[in-house]
Motif scaffolding. Structure first.
Motif, PDB file in Angstrom:
ATOM      1  N   ILE A 175       2.409  51.507 -52.232  1.00 52.97           N
ATOM      2  CA  ILE A 175       2.537  51.959 -50.841  1.00 52.97           C
ATOM      3  C   ILE A 175       3.996  51.970 -50.393  1.00 52.97           C
ATOM      4  O   ILE A 175       4.433  52.848 -49.670  1.00 52.97           O
ATOM      5  CB  ILE A 175       1.696  51.051 -49.914  1.00 52.97           C
ATOM      6  CG1 ILE A 175       0.198  51.254 -50.196  1.00 52.97           C
ATOM      7  CG2 ILE A 175       1.985  51.339 -48.447  1.00 52.97           C
ATOM      8  CD1 ILE A 175      -0.701  50.216 -49.542  1.00 52.97           C
TER       9      ILE A 175
ATOM     10  N   ARG B 272     -10.514  46.460 -56.211  1.00 51.03           N
ATOM     11  CA  ARG B 272     -10.613  47.637 -55.347  1.00 51.03           C
ATOM     12  C   ARG B 272      -9.823  48.771 -55.978  1.00 51.03           C
ATOM     13  O   ARG B 272      -8.872  48.536 -56.715  1.00 51.03           O
ATOM     14  CB  ARG B 272     -10.042  47.317 -53.959  1.00 51.03           C
ATOM     15  CG  ARG B 272     -10.728  46.134 -53.305  1.00 51.03           C
ATOM     16  CD  ARG B 272     -10.005  45.683 -52.057  1.00 51.03           C
ATOM     17  NE  ARG B 272      -9.896  46.777 -51.110  1.00 51.03           N
ATOM     18  CZ  ARG B 272      -9.181  46.707 -49.993  1.00 51.03           C
ATOM     19  NH1 ARG B 272      -8.531  45.609 -49.683  1.00 51.03           N
ATOM     20  NH2 ARG B 272      -9.119  47.734 -49.182  1.00 51.03           N
TER      21      ARG B 272
ATOM     22  N   SER C 125      -4.346  52.982 -55.394  1.00 47.85           N
ATOM     23  CA  SER C 125      -3.991  54.360 -55.061  1.00 47.85           C
ATOM     24  C   SER C 125      -2.512  54.529 -54.763  1.00 47.85           C
ATOM     25  O   SER C 125      -1.862  53.639 -54.238  1.00 47.85           O
ATOM     26  CB  SER C 125      -4.812  54.848 -53.863  1.00 47.85           C
ATOM     27  OG  SER C 125      -4.542  54.063 -52.730  1.00 47.85           O
TER      28      SER C 125
ATOM     29  N   ASP D 145      -0.162  57.485 -52.872  1.00 51.13           N
ATOM     30  CA  ASP D 145      -0.349  58.650 -52.031  1.00 51.13           C
ATOM     31  C   ASP D 145       0.991  59.111 -51.451  1.00 51.13           C
ATOM     32  O   ASP D 145       1.548  58.447 -50.595  1.00 51.13           O
ATOM     33  CB  ASP D 145      -1.327  58.319 -50.898  1.00 51.13           C
ATOM     34  CG  ASP D 145      -1.778  59.560 -50.151  1.00 51.13           C
ATOM     35  OD1 ASP D 145      -1.015  60.547 -50.132  1.00 51.13           O
ATOM     36  OD2 ASP D 145      -2.879  59.542 -49.594  1.00 51.13           O
TER      37      ASP D 145
ATOM     38  N   ASN E   5      -6.492  49.677 -47.330  1.00 50.41           N
ATOM     39  CA  ASN E   5      -5.037  49.677 -47.466  1.00 50.41           C
ATOM     40  C   ASN E   5      -4.495  50.972 -46.875  1.00 50.41           C
ATOM     41  O   ASN E   5      -5.240  51.886 -46.529  1.00 50.41           O
ATOM     42  CB  ASN E   5      -4.615  49.439 -48.921  1.00 50.41           C
ATOM     43  CG  ASN E   5      -4.890  50.629 -49.826  1.00 50.41           C
ATOM     44  OD1 ASN E   5      -4.607  51.777 -49.468  1.00 50.41           O
ATOM     45  ND2 ASN E   5      -5.435  50.373 -51.006  1.00 50.41           N
ATOM     46  N   LYS E   6      -3.182  51.019 -46.766  1.00 50.03           N
ATOM     47  CA  LYS E   6      -2.546  52.132 -46.061  1.00 50.03           C
ATOM     48  C   LYS E   6      -2.875  53.486 -46.700  1.00 50.03           C
ATOM     49  O   LYS E   6      -3.078  54.481 -45.995  1.00 50.03           O
ATOM     50  CB  LYS E   6      -1.039  51.890 -46.051  1.00 50.03           C
ATOM     51  CG  LYS E   6      -0.283  52.642 -44.989  1.00 50.03           C
ATOM     52  CD  LYS E   6       1.182  52.240 -45.045  1.00 50.03           C
ATOM     53  CE  LYS E   6       2.019  53.158 -44.200  1.00 50.03           C
ATOM     54  NZ  LYS E   6       2.154  52.697 -42.827  1.00 50.03           N
ATOM     55  N   ASN E   7      -2.943  53.531 -48.008  1.00 48.33           N
ATOM     56  CA  ASN E   7      -3.278  54.804 -48.660  1.00 48.33           C
ATOM     57  C   ASN E   7      -4.714  55.223 -48.361  1.00 48.33           C
ATOM     58  O   ASN E   7      -5.013  56.411 -48.245  1.00 48.33           O
ATOM     59  CB  ASN E   7      -3.105  54.699 -50.178  1.00 48.33           C
ATOM     60  CG  ASN E   7      -1.650  54.665 -50.589  1.00 48.33           C
ATOM     61  OD1 ASN E   7      -0.773  55.008 -49.800  1.00 48.33           O
ATOM     62  ND2 ASN E   7      -1.393  54.257 -51.812  1.00 48.33           N
ATOM     63  N   GLN E   8      -5.581  54.217 -48.266  1.00 44.39           N
ATOM     64  CA  GLN E   8      -6.983  54.547 -48.001  1.00 44.39           C
ATOM     65  C   GLN E   8      -7.173  55.107 -46.607  1.00 44.39           C
ATOM     66  O   GLN E   8      -8.097  55.880 -46.370  1.00 44.39           O
ATOM     67  CB  GLN E   8      -7.851  53.306 -48.214  1.00 44.39           C
ATOM     68  CG  GLN E   8      -7.941  52.920 -49.695  1.00 44.39           C
ATOM     69  CD  GLN E   8      -8.644  51.599 -49.912  1.00 44.39           C
ATOM     70  OE1 GLN E   8      -8.517  50.685 -49.108  1.00 44.39           O
ATOM     71  NE2 GLN E   8      -9.382  51.498 -51.000  1.00 44.39           N
TER      72      GLN E   8
ATOM     73  N   LYS F 274      -5.356  57.269 -45.284  1.00 41.99           N
ATOM     74  CA  LYS F 274      -5.196  58.713 -45.455  1.00 41.99           C
ATOM     75  C   LYS F 274      -6.367  59.313 -46.220  1.00 41.99           C
ATOM     76  O   LYS F 274      -6.680  60.492 -46.059  1.00 41.99           O
ATOM     77  CB  LYS F 274      -3.876  59.002 -46.171  1.00 41.99           C
ATOM     78  CG  LYS F 274      -3.435  60.445 -46.015  1.00 41.99           C
ATOM     79  CD  LYS F 274      -2.075  60.690 -46.642  1.00 41.99           C
ATOM     80  CE  LYS F 274      -1.851  62.168 -46.848  1.00 41.99           C
ATOM     81  NZ  LYS F 274      -0.737  62.418 -47.760  1.00 41.99           N
TER      82      LYS F 274
END
Lengths: 412, 359
Positions: free
Chosen positions: A46, A65, A68, A70, B176-179, B181
């Motif tokens: 992040i 979890r 990711s 992004d 989390n922050k990406n999730q 989005k």
């Protein structure tokens, strides 16, 4: 005190804003903390600066979890080798994939992803992707509850997948969907339902891969009702597809569930496709099948240029070796082939359902694929069911002996 | 003496940089986020009571997203003198820079008697910066004194008694922050979901009495004056209002729970399944549509929706699944929304027609 914190945060803020972007090439790797691995890695994914190299230490790490990335460009995630760095999702409680990437210019190399609840590695809408020396697998073996796809770039551009391994995916080990400019080379796909699947993708060069012990080796599909409505300009060459006779353990419903065990390569509704210099051996049902979408009898809409037919498919200089075996009886497709050919393995099968507009050119050409081929054209357009096809099918390979210009793929 | 000096010094500095302190909302979109939620002063008094400060306006959606039965308290704040506009009646409002949408997630200890108190879990902020919308999640501490910024997300065990008096528990997953989005993505940008005309066009009971939310926003100066009366503007059906048409309720529910990803411009558009109130084509809505990449999420079923047959419809399978690799939505749910599934079952059961047999 309130003002103090407020001020402090402003100072921090400005220092963050004013700091010049780091040079991508001199970035020293950031090693992920072993003791706090999952949280630290996700935080880095992040907060990392563009161009950062995130290094995964050796070891097996438990992830609960989906991870990711992004939007941060130029990130490299680098393990110590796919046998040394393992991300295990056995205890995953959330997320439809192990690792999800939505970022441009990303490089992933040298690690394994095991036992994700959904897809192993998904890349969505990313441009400039390098995947190297990765292993995606499910350690409990063939199970319909395994994730669908191992390596799964979708709607991506400029993708290189090399020296990767994928196994026990309940759909496809390596699946490239709705993507453009893709190279798939030197990979190993085994014990998946589909080894490698290329779907609605353009400018794809798939070569020197080994697909073995899957249900089906390599699939090249165009499917309807998708944003990238169809794929074209695909080369599949110098691959080895062998002994893809594994049980079809996919959940019912998906296209791949219709795949009969013992399928070397299967083409659905594709155009501008060149299949050459492959070795296709040991398949108990069929070496190469080429069918239109109509043959599946699934409903679809014709729009955005999707056509249910195959044409301009050029199959040459491949080696076919069929085993002394009995064709699959476990799937509807397999049973149909068994009924048509008395259980004998076939080398090449086409459904004979062609584009009504003959201006699209030759549906398919076969040249120099060896002697003594078991070839069948089902001529299914005029046939009603298996009984009908028994009457309409022929073995006239000579009718399709022709040549087409070779394709050029400049993907990367 | 020293303390006094420090306060004076920093107080003056704060004045110099244009921060008056005081009791108004403290929001500077150019600054990095506060670590503590209370620093923004969105709420007055004890923060956990969520009593809005001046300019912080509560709102509701006609049909909300299901989040493991969590209650939600939503608020909007905009910088003084600025207002949102509507570029496209079907899309989210265009918010001025500096706007904040505030969404608090909590559970009543006993949903039958809210006076028994609540547990605040997290407060999510969407801040409209010059660089685009930013998603911030604040997690409430055990004392419920304040909430703290958390970018990597967290997992909480929650116990409560539901409105039928049944004890419930869930593993609440703070994204989390990406999730953030993952759901709030529209046309490849992070975007608010709720503030659209058709989701807000309803009466809300404000401190000073009931009023249509769109009218209230205009009165407050938070929305450009609209040419149309609110009665002429679209609104989705309340999903749980049996007086509304079944199809409208079902589509309203699917739109807010699924349609953000499964829309023409959402991240799940690669599936070709568009679950929104604006979808015209029945195949794109899932009727007799084969799955593309559902994997085991198909549950062995052939089509997303089989008219008249919810138990043959993949849509229902995925709404009833709790397997992270199969369930839908992918995020924000660890429980089955029984009432929501019930609605979609009823809708599919009411549909006429057949899907063809296929391989």
């Amino acid at each position: 005190m309130r003002y103090f914190i407020f001020l402090l945060s402003i100072v921090i803020g400005f220092s963050g804003i004013n700091c010049t972007p780091k040079n991508n090439h001199t970035n020293s790797p950031i090693l992920v903390d072993v003791a706090n691995f999952e949280k630290h890695l996700q935080e880095l994914l992040i907060t990392a600066d563009s161009g950062a190299v995130i290094e995964l230490p050796e070891g097996q790490f438990d992830i609960t979890r989906s991870l990711s990335l992004d939007g941060i460009e130029g990130i490299t995630i680098k393990g110590q080798g796919k046998d040394k760095t393992v991300l295990s999702f056995k205890n995953q409680i959330q997320g439809a994939e192990g690792l999800l990437i939505k970022a441009n210019h990303v490089t992933l190399e040298g690690f394994s992803i095991e036992d994700s609840k959904g897809d192993g590695l998904k890349l969505l809408d990313s441009r400039g992707v390098v995947l190297r020396d990765l292993n995606i697998t499910w350690t409990n073996g063939a199970d319909s509850t395994n994730g669908g796809y191992g390596i799964y770039p979708v709607a991506c551009q400029k993708v290189l997948i090399e020296h990767c391994e994928a196994s026990y995916a309940s759909d496809a080990g390596i699946y490239v969907g709705q993507s453009t400019d893709v190279v798939i080379r030197d990979n190993l796909a085994h014990h998946n339902v589909a080894g490698i699947e290329i779907e609605n993708s353009r400018n794809v060069d798939c070569y020197n891969n080994l697909a073995e012990n899957n249900t089906g080796g390599i699939l090249i599909f165009n499917l309807p009702d998708l944003p990238q409505a169809f794929g074209y300009n695909v080369r599949v060459h110098e691959n080895t597809c062998r002994n893809n006779n594994f049980e079809n353990f996919s959940p019912r419903g998906g296209m791949v569930n219709t795949l009969p065990p013992g399928a070397g390569m299967l083409v659905v509704a594709h155009k501008d496709l060149e299949i050459f210099d492959n070795k296709i051996s040991g398949h108990k049902t069929l070496g190469l099948g080429i069918i239109s979408y109509l043959f599946t009898r699934r409903p679809f809409d014709v729009k955005n240029g999707f056509e249910p037919f195959y044409y301009n498919v050029n199959v040459h200089d491949n080696v076919f070796e069929r085993p002394d075996d009995i064709a699959d009886q476990t799937t509807e497709f397999g049973q149909m082939i068994s009924a048509l050919f008395g259980g004998q393995p076939q080398d090449i099968l086409i459904d004979g359902i062609f584009h009504p507009d003959t201006n699209t050119g030759q549906p398919v050409c076969f040249q120099n694929n060896g002697e003594d081929l078991r070839f069948n054209n089902l001529n299914a357009a005029q046939a009603e069911g298996v009984q009908g096809m028994l009457e309409t099918m022929d073995q006239n390979l000579a009718a399709f002996e022709c040549s087409l210009p070779g394709l050029t793929v400049e993907a990367l | 003496m020293i303390d006094g000096f420090r306060y004076t010094f920093f107080g003056m500095l704060a004045l110099l940089i244009g921060c008056s302190g005081g009791t108004s909302v403290q929001m500077d979109e150019d600054s990095p986020p506060f670590e503590q939620l209370s620093k923004y002063q969105f709420f007055t008094g004890d923060p956990k009571n969520l009593i809005p400060n001046d300019g912080v306006l509560p709102y509701e959606l006609i049909t909300p997203l299901f989040s493991d039965y969590a209650e939600k308290a939503r608020f909007v704040w905009m910088p003084t003198g600025s207002q949102a506009s509507i570029a496209d009646i079907d899309e989210s409002f265009e918010f001025p820079i500096g706007s904040v949408l505030i969404k608090n997630f909590y559970y009543f200890n006993d949903a039958r008697t809210p006076e028994k108190g609540k547990q605040l879990i997290e407060t999510r902020l969407l801040v409209n910066r010059k660089t685009g919308w930013d998603a911030l999640t604040y997690v409430w501490d055990d004392q419920q004194a304040d909430a703290y910024l958390e970018i990597a997300g967290e997992v909480r065990k929650i116990n409560w008694i539901d409105h039928r008096g049944e004890p419930k528990n869930t593993t609440f997953v703070i994204p989390n922050k990406n999730q953030c989005k993952g759901c709030h993505e529209y046309k490849k940008q992070l975007q608010p979901i709720g503030p659209k005309v058709r989701h807000l066009n309803k009466i809300y009971i404000y401190q000073d009495g009931p009023m249509n939310q769109l009218e209230k926003w205009q009165q407050q100066g938070y929305l450009e004056p609209l040419d149309n009366e609110v009665a002429e503007l679209p609104n989705v059906a309340p999903w749980n209002d049996r007086k509304a048409l079944l199809r409208d309720r079902a589509l309203a529910y699917l739109e807010i729970n699924c349609g953000i990803c499964h829309g023409e411009y959402g991240p799940a558009n690669i599936s070709g399944l568009f679950l929104t109130t604006l979808t015209k084509d029945s195949n794109h809505m899932g009727v007799c549509k084969s799955p593309v990449s559902a994997g085991s999420g198909s549950g062995g079923r052939k089509y997303d929706i089989v008219p008249g047959n919810p138990d043959a419809s993949i849509l229902i399978y995925r709404m009833e699944s709790l397997n992270p690799g199969e369930m839908m939505p992918e995020l924000g749910r660890t429980m089955i929304h029984e009432e929501g599934v019930g609605l979609i079952r009823e809708w599919i059961a009411s549909m006429e027609g057949d899907c063809p047999e296929s391989l």
